[in-house]
Design a protein around this motif. Structure first.
Motif, mmCIF file in Angstrom:
data_model
loop_
_atom_site.group_PDB
_atom_site.id
_atom_site.type_symbol
_atom_site.label_atom_id
_atom_site.label_comp_id
_atom_site.label_asym_id
_atom_site.label_seq_id
_atom_site.Cartn_x
_atom_site.Cartn_y
_atom_site.Cartn_z
ATOM 1 N N GLU A 21 0.820 -1.203 0.000
ATOM 2 C CA GLU A 21 0.000 0.000 0.000
ATOM 3 C C GLU A 21 0.861 1.263 0.000
ATOM 4 O O GLU A 21 0.547 2.238 -0.686
ATOM 5 C CB GLU A 21 -0.933 0.008 1.209
ATOM 6 N N ILE A 22 1.943 1.250 0.749
ATOM 7 C CA ILE A 22 2.858 2.396 0.784
ATOM 8 C C ILE A 22 3.477 2.618 -0.591
ATOM 9 O O ILE A 22 3.515 3.748 -1.097
ATOM 10 C CB ILE A 22 3.957 2.190 1.852
ATOM 11 N N GLU A 23 3.939 1.541 -1.221
ATOM 12 C CA GLU A 23 4.564 1.673 -2.541
ATOM 13 C C GLU A 23 3.572 2.167 -3.587
ATOM 14 O O GLU A 23 3.919 2.999 -4.427
ATOM 15 C CB GLU A 23 5.179 0.336 -2.981
ATOM 16 N N LEU A 24 2.340 1.669 -3.553
ATOM 17 C CA LEU A 24 1.334 2.142 -4.499
ATOM 18 C C LEU A 24 1.018 3.614 -4.277
ATOM 19 O O LEU A 24 0.815 4.366 -5.239
ATOM 20 C CB LEU A 24 0.061 1.294 -4.394
ATOM 21 N N SER A 25 0.996 4.030 -3.031
ATOM 22 C CA SER A 25 0.766 5.439 -2.730
ATOM 23 C C SER A 25 1.902 6.308 -3.261
ATOM 24 O O SER A 25 1.664 7.356 -3.879
ATOM 25 C CB SER A 25 0.615 5.626 -1.221
ATOM 26 N N VAL A 26 3.137 5.872 -3.034
ATOM 27 C CA VAL A 26 4.295 6.629 -3.522
ATOM 28 C C VAL A 26 4.299 6.663 -5.053
ATOM 29 O O VAL A 26 4.555 7.709 -5.655
ATOM 30 C CB VAL A 26 5.613 6.030 -2.978
ATOM 31 N N LEU A 27 3.980 5.535 -5.684
ATOM 32 C CA LEU A 27 3.896 5.491 -7.154
ATOM 33 C C LEU A 27 2.875 6.510 -7.648
ATOM 34 O O LEU A 27 3.143 7.263 -8.588
ATOM 35 C CB LEU A 27 3.520 4.088 -7.620
ATOM 36 N N THR A 28 1.731 6.560 -7.008
ATOM 37 C CA THR A 28 0.681 7.485 -7.415
ATOM 38 C C THR A 28 1.140 8.936 -7.274
ATOM 39 O O THR A 28 0.931 9.752 -8.174
ATOM 40 C CB THR A 28 -0.583 7.255 -6.567
ATOM 41 N N ILE A 29 1.782 9.249 -6.170
ATOM 42 C CA ILE A 29 2.219 10.626 -5.904
ATOM 43 C C ILE A 29 3.374 11.034 -6.807
ATOM 44 O O ILE A 29 3.389 12.132 -7.370
ATOM 45 C CB ILE A 29 2.606 10.786 -4.422
ATOM 46 N N GLN A 30 4.358 10.150 -6.968
ATOM 47 C CA GLN A 30 5.583 10.517 -7.687
ATOM 48 C C GLN A 30 5.502 10.310 -9.194
ATOM 49 O O GLN A 30 6.228 10.966 -9.937
ATOM 50 C CB GLN A 30 6.758 9.711 -7.152
ATOM 51 N N CYS A 31 4.652 9.393 -9.641
ATOM 52 C CA CYS A 31 4.694 9.032 -11.059
ATOM 53 C C CYS A 31 3.361 9.230 -11.775
ATOM 54 O O CYS A 31 3.338 9.616 -12.931
ATOM 55 C CB CYS A 31 5.134 7.566 -11.174
ATOM 56 N N LEU A 32 2.278 8.958 -11.091
ATOM 57 C CA LEU A 32 0.976 8.972 -11.763
ATOM 58 C C LEU A 32 0.145 10.196 -11.406
ATOM 59 O O LEU A 32 -1.073 10.159 -11.461
ATOM 60 C CB LEU A 32 0.206 7.693 -11.378
ATOM 61 N N ASN A 33 0.809 11.287 -11.095
ATOM 62 C CA ASN A 33 0.124 12.503 -10.664
ATOM 63 C C ASN A 33 -0.246 13.417 -11.827
ATOM 64 O O ASN A 33 -0.475 14.596 -11.643
ATOM 65 C CB ASN A 33 0.984 13.263 -9.654
ATOM 66 N N ARG A 34 -0.289 12.854 -13.009
ATOM 67 C CA ARG A 34 -0.631 13.638 -14.200
ATOM 68 C C ARG A 34 -1.281 12.733 -15.235
ATOM 69 O O ARG A 34 -1.257 11.518 -15.105
ATOM 70 C CB ARG A 34 0.623 14.274 -14.784
ATOM 71 N N ARG A 35 -1.843 13.325 -16.257
ATOM 72 C CA ARG A 35 -2.460 12.550 -17.337
ATOM 73 C C ARG A 35 -1.367 11.938 -18.197
ATOM 74 O O ARG A 35 -0.439 12.627 -18.620
ATOM 75 C CB ARG A 35 -3.356 13.454 -18.171
ATOM 76 N N ALA A 37 -0.803 9.828 -21.706
ATOM 77 C CA ALA A 37 -1.565 9.705 -22.946
ATOM 78 C C ALA A 37 -1.777 8.284 -23.453
ATOM 79 O O ALA A 37 -2.784 8.001 -24.099
ATOM 80 C CB ALA A 37 -0.898 10.542 -24.035
ATOM 81 N N SER A 38 -0.851 7.380 -23.178
ATOM 82 C CA SER A 38 -0.979 6.041 -23.767
ATOM 83 C C SER A 38 -0.467 4.973 -22.801
ATOM 84 O O SER A 38 0.282 5.259 -21.871
ATOM 85 C CB SER A 38 -0.178 5.957 -25.072
ATOM 86 N N GLU A 41 3.358 4.831 -22.929
ATOM 87 C CA GLU A 41 3.997 5.876 -22.124
ATOM 88 C C GLU A 41 3.883 5.537 -20.634
ATOM 89 O O GLU A 41 4.830 5.730 -19.868
ATOM 90 C CB GLU A 41 3.352 7.232 -22.403
ATOM 91 N N LEU A 42 2.741 5.005 -20.229
ATOM 92 C CA LEU A 42 2.547 4.590 -18.840
ATOM 93 C C LEU A 42 3.562 3.517 -18.453
ATOM 94 O O LEU A 42 4.191 3.588 -17.396
ATOM 95 C CB LEU A 42 1.126 4.065 -18.638
ATOM 96 N N GLN A 43 3.752 2.531 -19.332
ATOM 97 C CA GLN A 43 4.713 1.460 -19.052
ATOM 98 C C GLN A 43 6.130 2.007 -18.913
ATOM 99 O O GLN A 43 6.877 1.599 -18.017
ATOM 100 C CB GLN A 43 4.653 0.398 -20.149
ATOM 101 N N VAL A 44 6.504 2.936 -19.771
ATOM 102 C CA VAL A 44 7.830 3.541 -19.716
ATOM 103 C C VAL A 44 8.001 4.329 -18.415
ATOM 104 O O VAL A 44 9.023 4.209 -17.727
ATOM 105 C CB VAL A 44 8.079 4.445 -20.952
ATOM 106 N N GLU A 45 7.006 5.130 -18.069
ATOM 107 C CA GLU A 45 7.073 5.947 -16.853
ATOM 108 C C GLU A 45 7.164 5.090 -15.591
ATOM 109 O O GLU A 45 7.989 5.342 -14.715
ATOM 110 C CB GLU A 45 5.845 6.869 -16.759
ATOM 111 N N VAL A 46 6.318 4.068 -15.489
ATOM 112 C CA VAL A 46 6.312 3.205 -14.312
ATOM 113 C C VAL A 46 7.609 2.414 -14.229
ATOM 114 O O VAL A 46 8.183 2.250 -13.152
ATOM 115 C CB VAL A 46 5.081 2.277 -14.301
#
Length: 80
Positions: A21-35, A37-38, A41-46
């Motif tokens: 849960e902590i890691e998913l929260s950090v992922l959301t805050i640090q990486c998924l805090n924006r739109r 497009a594809s 791109e999501l796979q590359v960012e994560v």
């Protein structure tokens, strides 16, 4: 869509769940805090986020002591 659904039964208790849960929260805050497009791109960012997170070897700083756990979870374990 239902054919693609894969259910995994996992324990509902345990420190690994807190870490997940902590890691998913950090992922959301640090990486998924924006739109994003594809899917590509999501796979590359994560993947880049995961690589950096592993490189710095970020760990969890537990505040819950063994003594506190034994007191709180006493009902789960038999007395010896």
């Amino acid at each position: 869509m239902a054919k693609r659904l894969e259910i995994h039964y996992t324990p509902k208790h345990g420190s690994w769940l807190n870490i997940a849960e902590i890691e998913l929260s950090v992922l959301t805050i640090q990486c998924l805090n924006r739109r994003i497009a594809s899917i590509e791109e999501l796979q590359v960012e994560v993947s880049a986020w995961e690589t950096e997170r592993n490189r710095i070897q970020k760990s969890v700083d537990w505040q819950f002591t063994t003594e506190q756990a034994r007191g709180k979870l006493k009902h789960l374990y038999p007395e010896i």
